[in-house]
Design a protein around this motif. Structure first.
Motif, PDB file in Angstrom:
ATOM      1  N   SER A 170       0.854  -1.180   0.000  1.00  0.00           N
ATOM      2  CA  SER A 170       0.000   0.000   0.000  1.00  0.00           C
ATOM      3  C   SER A 170       0.894   1.235   0.000  1.00  0.00           C
ATOM      4  O   SER A 170       1.599   1.501   0.969  1.00  0.00           O
ATOM      5  CB  SER A 170      -0.896  -0.019   1.248  1.00  0.00           C
ATOM      6  N   PHE A 171       0.883   1.963  -1.121  1.00  0.00           N
ATOM      7  CA  PHE A 171       1.769   3.106  -1.310  1.00  0.00           C
ATOM      8  C   PHE A 171       1.143   4.390  -0.792  1.00  0.00           C
ATOM      9  O   PHE A 171      -0.085   4.543  -0.808  1.00  0.00           O
ATOM     10  CB  PHE A 171       2.074   3.307  -2.809  1.00  0.00           C
ATOM     11  N   ASN A 172       1.988   5.329  -0.400  1.00  0.00           N
ATOM     12  CA  ASN A 172       1.522   6.685  -0.131  1.00  0.00           C
ATOM     13  C   ASN A 172       0.765   7.166  -1.373  1.00  0.00           C
ATOM     14  O   ASN A 172       1.332   7.240  -2.466  1.00  0.00           O
ATOM     15  CB  ASN A 172       2.719   7.590   0.151  1.00  0.00           C
ATOM     16  N   PRO A 173      -0.524   7.515  -1.243  1.00  0.00           N
ATOM     17  CA  PRO A 173      -1.323   7.799  -2.436  1.00  0.00           C
ATOM     18  C   PRO A 173      -0.926   9.068  -3.182  1.00  0.00           C
ATOM     19  O   PRO A 173      -1.342   9.240  -4.334  1.00  0.00           O
ATOM     20  CB  PRO A 173      -2.752   7.902  -1.887  1.00  0.00           C
ATOM     21  N   VAL A 174      -0.156   9.962  -2.575  1.00  0.00           N
ATOM     22  CA  VAL A 174       0.183  11.195  -3.288  1.00  0.00           C
ATOM     23  C   VAL A 174       1.047  10.919  -4.513  1.00  0.00           C
ATOM     24  O   VAL A 174       1.138  11.760  -5.416  1.00  0.00           O
ATOM     25  CB  VAL A 174       0.894  12.215  -2.364  1.00  0.00           C
ATOM     26  N   TYR A 175       1.668   9.742  -4.591  1.00  0.00           N
ATOM     27  CA  TYR A 175       2.510   9.413  -5.741  1.00  0.00           C
ATOM     28  C   TYR A 175       1.704   8.822  -6.897  1.00  0.00           C
ATOM     29  O   TYR A 175       2.248   8.622  -7.990  1.00  0.00           O
ATOM     30  CB  TYR A 175       3.621   8.442  -5.331  1.00  0.00           C
ATOM     31  N   GLY A 176       0.439   8.501  -6.675  1.00  0.00           N
ATOM     32  CA  GLY A 176      -0.420   8.021  -7.753  1.00  0.00           C
ATOM     33  C   GLY A 176       0.032   6.709  -8.370  1.00  0.00           C
ATOM     34  O   GLY A 176      -0.099   6.510  -9.578  1.00  0.00           O
ATOM     35  N   GLN A 177       0.540   5.773  -7.548  1.00  0.00           N
ATOM     36  CA  GLN A 177       1.120   4.541  -8.084  1.00  0.00           C
ATOM     37  C   GLN A 177       0.214   3.319  -7.974  1.00  0.00           C
ATOM     38  O   GLN A 177       0.419   2.336  -8.676  1.00  0.00           O
ATOM     39  CB  GLN A 177       2.431   4.235  -7.340  1.00  0.00           C
ATOM     40  N   GLY A 178      -0.779   3.343  -7.076  1.00  0.00           N
ATOM     41  CA  GLY A 178      -1.510   2.131  -6.724  1.00  0.00           C
ATOM     42  C   GLY A 178      -2.188   1.443  -7.890  1.00  0.00           C
ATOM     43  O   GLY A 178      -2.014   0.233  -8.097  1.00  0.00           O
ATOM     44  N   MET A 179      -2.971   2.183  -8.672  1.00  0.00           N
ATOM     45  CA  MET A 179      -3.681   1.557  -9.789  1.00  0.00           C
ATOM     46  C   MET A 179      -2.700   1.049 -10.842  1.00  0.00           C
ATOM     47  O   MET A 179      -2.907  -0.009 -11.445  1.00  0.00           O
ATOM     48  CB  MET A 179      -4.661   2.541 -10.414  1.00  0.00           C
ATOM     49  N   SER A 180      -1.625   1.801 -11.069  1.00  0.00           N
ATOM     50  CA  SER A 180      -0.650   1.387 -12.080  1.00  0.00           C
ATOM     51  C   SER A 180       0.045   0.095 -11.678  1.00  0.00           C
ATOM     52  O   SER A 180       0.226  -0.809 -12.510  1.00  0.00           O
ATOM     53  CB  SER A 180       0.388   2.499 -12.296  1.00  0.00           C
ATOM     54  N   VAL A 181       0.432  -0.023 -10.411  1.00  0.00           N
ATOM     55  CA  VAL A 181       1.103  -1.247  -9.959  1.00  0.00           C
ATOM     56  C   VAL A 181       0.146  -2.431 -10.027  1.00  0.00           C
ATOM     57  O   VAL A 181       0.533  -3.538 -10.412  1.00  0.00           O
ATOM     58  CB  VAL A 181       1.669  -1.055  -8.546  1.00  0.00           C
ATOM     59  N   ALA A 182      -1.116  -2.216  -9.682  1.00  0.00           N
ATOM     60  CA  ALA A 182      -2.102  -3.300  -9.807  1.00  0.00           C
ATOM     61  C   ALA A 182      -2.220  -3.758 -11.255  1.00  0.00           C
ATOM     62  O   ALA A 182      -2.315  -4.966 -11.539  1.00  0.00           O
ATOM     63  CB  ALA A 182      -3.458  -2.831  -9.287  1.00  0.00           C
ATOM     64  N   ALA A 183      -2.190  -2.811 -12.190  1.00  0.00           N
ATOM     65  CA  ALA A 183      -2.267  -3.176 -13.612  1.00  0.00           C
ATOM     66  C   ALA A 183      -1.026  -3.939 -14.049  1.00  0.00           C
ATOM     67  O   ALA A 183      -1.107  -4.891 -14.838  1.00  0.00           O
ATOM     68  CB  ALA A 183      -2.435  -1.923 -14.460  1.00  0.00           C
ATOM     69  N   LEU A 184       0.142  -3.545 -13.531  1.00  0.00           N
ATOM     70  CA  LEU A 184       1.379  -4.244 -13.883  1.00  0.00           C
ATOM     71  C   LEU A 184       1.376  -5.669 -13.338  1.00  0.00           C
ATOM     72  O   LEU A 184       1.894  -6.590 -13.980  1.00  0.00           O
ATOM     73  CB  LEU A 184       2.583  -3.475 -13.350  1.00  0.00           C
ATOM     74  N   GLN A 185       0.786  -5.864 -12.168  1.00  0.00           N
ATOM     75  CA  GLN A 185       0.688  -7.224 -11.634  1.00  0.00           C
ATOM     76  C   GLN A 185      -0.263  -8.070 -12.465  1.00  0.00           C
ATOM     77  O   GLN A 185       0.009  -9.258 -12.714  1.00  0.00           O
ATOM     78  CB  GLN A 185       0.247  -7.168 -10.170  1.00  0.00           C
ATOM     79  N   ALA A 186      -1.359  -7.491 -12.908  1.00  0.00           N
ATOM     80  CA  ALA A 186      -2.269  -8.230 -13.792  1.00  0.00           C
ATOM     81  C   ALA A 186      -1.570  -8.589 -15.091  1.00  0.00           C
ATOM     82  O   ALA A 186      -1.753  -9.688 -15.637  1.00  0.00           O
ATOM     83  CB  ALA A 186      -3.521  -7.391 -14.061  1.00  0.00           C
ATOM     84  N   GLU A 187      -0.758  -7.664 -15.590  1.00  0.00           N
ATOM     85  CA  GLU A 187       0.012  -7.915 -16.806  1.00  0.00           C
ATOM     86  C   GLU A 187       0.996  -9.067 -16.590  1.00  0.00           C
ATOM     87  O   GLU A 187       1.142  -9.950 -17.459  1.00  0.00           O
ATOM     88  CB  GLU A 187       0.756  -6.633 -17.174  1.00  0.00           C
ATOM     89  N   ALA A 188       1.664  -9.086 -15.429  1.00  0.00           N
ATOM     90  CA  ALA A 188       2.602 -10.169 -15.115  1.00  0.00           C
ATOM     91  C   ALA A 188       1.872 -11.501 -14.993  1.00  0.00           C
ATOM     92  O   ALA A 188       2.361 -12.545 -15.449  1.00  0.00           O
ATOM     93  CB  ALA A 188       3.353  -9.848 -13.823  1.00  0.00           C
ATOM     94  N   LEU A 189       0.705 -11.488 -14.371  1.00  0.00           N
ATOM     95  CA  LEU A 189      -0.104 -12.703 -14.253  1.00  0.00           C
ATOM     96  C   LEU A 189      -0.508 -13.213 -15.627  1.00  0.00           C
ATOM     97  O   LEU A 189      -0.430 -14.423 -15.905  1.00  0.00           O
ATOM     98  CB  LEU A 189      -1.338 -12.401 -13.398  1.00  0.00           C
ATOM     99  N   ARG A 190      -0.905 -12.314 -16.502  1.00  0.00           N
ATOM    100  CA  ARG A 190      -1.319 -12.717 -17.843  1.00  0.00           C
ATOM    101  C   ARG A 190      -0.164 -13.343 -18.611  1.00  0.00           C
ATOM    102  O   ARG A 190      -0.325 -14.381 -19.260  1.00  0.00           O
ATOM    103  CB  ARG A 190      -1.865 -11.503 -18.595  1.00  0.00           C
ATOM    104  N   ARG A 191       1.013 -12.723 -18.558  1.00  0.00           N
ATOM    105  CA  ARG A 191       2.172 -13.289 -19.265  1.00  0.00           C
ATOM    106  C   ARG A 191       2.487 -14.684 -18.756  1.00  0.00           C
ATOM    107  O   ARG A 191       2.783 -15.598 -19.538  1.00  0.00           O
ATOM    108  CB  ARG A 191       3.386 -12.376 -19.085  1.00  0.00           C
ATOM    109  N   HIS A 192       2.433 -14.850 -17.434  1.00  0.00           N
ATOM    110  CA  HIS A 192       2.743 -16.152 -16.843  1.00  0.00           C
ATOM    111  C   HIS A 192       1.753 -17.222 -17.301  1.00  0.00           C
ATOM    112  O   HIS A 192       2.156 -18.324 -17.703  1.00  0.00           O
ATOM    113  CB  HIS A 192       2.722 -16.018 -15.317  1.00  0.00           C
ATOM    114  N   LEU A 193       0.474 -16.903 -17.268  1.00  0.00           N
ATOM    115  CA  LEU A 193      -0.536 -17.895 -17.646  1.00  0.00           C
ATOM    116  C   LEU A 193      -0.523 -18.182 -19.141  1.00  0.00           C
ATOM    117  O   LEU A 193      -0.754 -19.319 -19.563  1.00  0.00           O
ATOM    118  CB  LEU A 193      -1.923 -17.412 -17.212  1.00  0.00           C
ATOM    119  N   ARG A 194      -0.244 -17.164 -19.943  1.00  0.00           N
ATOM    120  CA  ARG A 194      -0.235 -17.375 -21.388  1.00  0.00           C
ATOM    121  C   ARG A 194       0.925 -18.240 -21.846  1.00  0.00           C
ATOM    122  O   ARG A 194       0.871 -18.837 -22.930  1.00  0.00           O
ATOM    123  CB  ARG A 194      -0.197 -16.025 -22.111  1.00  0.00           C
ATOM    124  N   THR A 195       1.979 -18.321 -21.065  1.00  0.00           N
ATOM    125  CA  THR A 195       3.106 -19.188 -21.419  1.00  0.00           C
ATOM    126  C   THR A 195       2.958 -20.582 -20.818  1.00  0.00           C
ATOM    127  O   THR A 195       3.898 -21.369 -20.837  1.00  0.00           O
ATOM    128  CB  THR A 195       4.437 -18.568 -20.957  1.00  0.00           C
TER     129      THR A 195
END
Length: 440
Positions: free
Chosen positions: A321-346
């Protein structure tokens, strides 16, 4: 939907992280159930279970690209609905009361109200034929196999019902956010809790919406005086609709923006630059100021545990859980979904031992940026390594240089937008520009 990863996945939490996870899992599980304690279908307003969504949010650069990959055409759909988008480097940024030189970076920032963005994404996810949302259901706890080596489902209860029921699952994703109970669940199952890293910031942000007037922004998407040790009060004033803007004021270590209208406006006037106060002092308010507190950034180190049950996978704020003033939370969640997708697709199986280190990799750089930046404030509690101290000293000079050099602004925004690693700011060409422009 091919069932290659299993018959059923259960996602705990129907906010952004849970929706991203469900979108990916729907490609590889025959059925995906999202369990959410609130009513969420059709909701476009802040809800009780997510009070932070009333405040300013941004989907920037790398996160925007990842979300567009998950939901092609999303940006244009939001634009058609009046949601502002713009270049991250062309916003009006202030650091230490100095305006950064604007730079056209090509990196998109989407400043939709969080409930609107979330509702739009949720509509797309629930339209998938194998995704179901169970609204108003409380999660009581995981159901383990007899040997406790795997989580085989989750026990839930409908909020207006009395009987519990068990949802059998090949995978349970914990997307319940910073209040995640996975550490306690692990302990109950005979596993160790993860080590935690904390940076105590004592942050609060207070938000009010206004009717937008053309002269308020003078052609820019947002005005952002960023808090610094010399000027610890900060703000985000941004357009979030065709005629609506949002002002979120921030203060740390107990210096919190008031919630009464007069105090709120006075706090805005105390900012190190006058732009925000001058924009809103005579503006038409659309609601009363609302506050949200954030005590500390927390990173849970699940990837370092020697034992972890199969069938359970924390994601998003449940991991960090990041300090929200940096605006990172949604982006990191999307990057994790992207990592999950790459893993499952292979052809990979959704095993925690494989995925938790991958997710940790999506957290490393954002954590370095936000936790390191917070430790620049003398009153913030946390461990200050030599690397942190030297990095903050260099960034202060780089920000000064960016007030004179658009190329430095571009490089800095690429790091802030998670497109480049912080080390890119130490390249010889960039260091020369910082030395040239960043001296007092």
């Amino acid at each position: 939907m091919d069932g290659s990863a299993g018959n059923r996945a259960v996602v705990l939490g129907g906010s952004i992280t849970g929706l991203f996870a469900a979108r990916v899992l729907a490609e590889h599980f025959r059925e995906v159930l999202i369990v959410e304690r609130d009513r969420v279908l059709g909701v476009r307003e802040p809800r009780r279970g997510a009070p932070h969504t009333v405040h300013a949010h941004g989907l920037h650069a790398r996160g925007h690209l990842a979300v567009e990959e998950l939901f092609p055409g999303l940006t244009e759909e939001l634009r058609a609905r009046g949601i502002p988008t713009g270049d991250l480097g062309e916003m009006r940024w202030y650091f230490n009361a100095r305006r950064l030189r604007p730079a056209r970076t090509g990196m998109i920032s989407v400043t939709a109200p969080r409930p609107v963005l979330e509702g739009h994404i949720r509509d797309k996810v629930v339209d998938l034929p194998n995704v179901t949302v169970l609204e108003r259901h409380d999660v009581l706890g995981p159901v383990a196999s007899p040997d406790r080596r795997r989580v085989a489902g989750v026990r839930v209860r409908q909020r207006d019902g009395e009987a519990d029921r068990v949802l059998a699952a090949d995978l349970v994703v914990d997307a319940t956010g910073r209040g995640s109970r996975t550490p306690a669940w692990l302990e109950d199952l005979g596993y160790r809790r993860p080590a935690e890293e904390r940076v105590k910031v004592g942050l609060a942000y207070t938000t009010r919406h206004y009717r937008t007037r053309p002269e308020m922004f003078d052609g820019v998407q947002s005005i952002n005086p960023v808090a610094s040790p010399a000027h610890p009060r900060g703000a985000f004033l941004g357009q979030v609709g065709r005629d609506v803007c949002i002002l979120s004021l921030t203060g740390i270590l107990g210096d919190h923006p008031p919630t009464d209208p007069e105090g709120f406006l006075e706090f805005a006037r105390s900012l190190p630059v006058p732009d925000v106060y001058e924009a809103v002092r005579d503006a038409e308010p659309l609601d009363e100021p609302a506050r949200f507190g954030f005590a500390a950034s927390v990173r849970r180190r699940y990837e370092r545990l020697e034992r972890f049950p199969a069938g359970l996978l924390p994601m998003g704020d449940a991991l960090c859980s990041f300090n929200p003033v940096y605006g990172q939370g949604m982006s990191v969640a999307a990057l994790q979904a992207e990592a999950l997708r790459r893993h499952l697709r292979t052809g990979g199986r959704p095993l925690p031992g494989d995925l938790l280190p991958r997710f940790a990799g999506t957290i490393d750089v954002p954590w370095q940026i936000s936790a390191g930046g917070d430790l620049d404030f003398p009153g913030v509690e946390g461990r200050r390594t030599l690397k942190v101290r030297l990095g903050n000293a260099y960034i202060a000079r780089l920000q000064r240089a960016a007030s004179k050099d658009a190329e430095v602004t571009d490089a800095y925004m690429r790091v802030a937008g998670l497109m480049e690693r912080p080390e890119s700011l130490m390249r010889p060409r960039m260091m020369l520009r910082v030395l040239r422009h960043g001296l007092r």
